[in-house]
Design a protein around this motif. Structure first.
Motif, mmCIF file in Angstrom:
data_model
loop_
_atom_site.group_PDB
_atom_site.id
_atom_site.type_symbol
_atom_site.label_atom_id
_atom_site.label_comp_id
_atom_site.label_asym_id
_atom_site.label_seq_id
_atom_site.Cartn_x
_atom_site.Cartn_y
_atom_site.Cartn_z
ATOM 1 N N LYS A 22 -2.865 4.438 -1.266
ATOM 2 C CA LYS A 22 -3.276 3.445 -2.254
ATOM 3 C C LYS A 22 -2.427 2.182 -2.148
ATOM 4 O O LYS A 22 -2.953 1.067 -2.196
ATOM 5 C CB LYS A 22 -3.175 4.018 -3.662
ATOM 6 C CG LYS A 22 -3.641 3.040 -4.721
ATOM 7 C CD LYS A 22 -3.142 3.413 -6.077
ATOM 8 C CE LYS A 22 -3.579 2.459 -7.144
ATOM 9 N NZ LYS A 22 -3.370 1.065 -6.887
ATOM 10 N N ARG A 25 -3.456 0.304 0.984
ATOM 11 C CA ARG A 25 -4.762 -0.317 0.801
ATOM 12 C C ARG A 25 -4.656 -1.564 -0.075
ATOM 13 O O ARG A 25 -5.256 -2.603 0.230
ATOM 14 C CB ARG A 25 -5.715 0.685 0.142
ATOM 15 C CG ARG A 25 -7.132 0.153 0.016
ATOM 16 C CD ARG A 25 -7.946 0.955 -0.950
ATOM 17 N NE ARG A 25 -7.395 0.759 -2.287
ATOM 18 C CZ ARG A 25 -7.581 1.565 -3.306
ATOM 19 N NH1 ARG A 25 -8.276 2.653 -3.141
ATOM 20 N NH2 ARG A 25 -7.064 1.308 -4.472
ATOM 21 N N ASP A 26 -3.873 -1.480 -1.153
ATOM 22 C CA ASP A 26 -3.688 -2.647 -2.010
ATOM 23 C C ASP A 26 -2.978 -3.776 -1.279
ATOM 24 O O ASP A 26 -3.233 -4.946 -1.531
ATOM 25 C CB ASP A 26 -2.909 -2.260 -3.271
ATOM 26 C CG ASP A 26 -3.739 -1.426 -4.232
ATOM 27 O OD1 ASP A 26 -4.977 -1.377 -4.074
ATOM 28 O OD2 ASP A 26 -3.146 -0.816 -5.150
#
Length: 84
Positions: A22, A25-26
């Motif tokens: 996560k 991805r951010d």
């Protein structure tokens, strides 16, 4: 009780790896999470979380399969000591 502990041993590194994915991805999409001030630092932390979680998860599975003798000869433990 033993199965519950084994489940926790698998869930904690799995959650750590998911957090790492996560964060990476951010970073790719330019979303900055609050504890980080710089995007590359967030990406580095994400990579470390992902690599650490994957290492722990893979190590646990390899240990369990070695104990049950279900791995290929390449991954079996070497015999310590020499026979004469």
């Amino acid at each position: 009780m033993g199965r519950m502990i084994a489940l926790l041993v698998l869930l904690i590194p799995g959650g750590l790896a998911a957090l790492g994915i996560k964060l990476m991805r951010d970073t790719v999409f330019g979303v900055l999470i609050s504890p980080f001030q710089i995007l590359w630092l967030q990406g580095l932390a994400g990579f470390i979380c992902f690599a650490g979680g994957l290492y722990l998860l893979g190590g646990f599975i390899l240990y369990r399969d070695r104990k049950r003798n279900q791995v290929s000869p390449r991954f079996r433990k070497k015999q310590s000591g020499r026979e004469v």
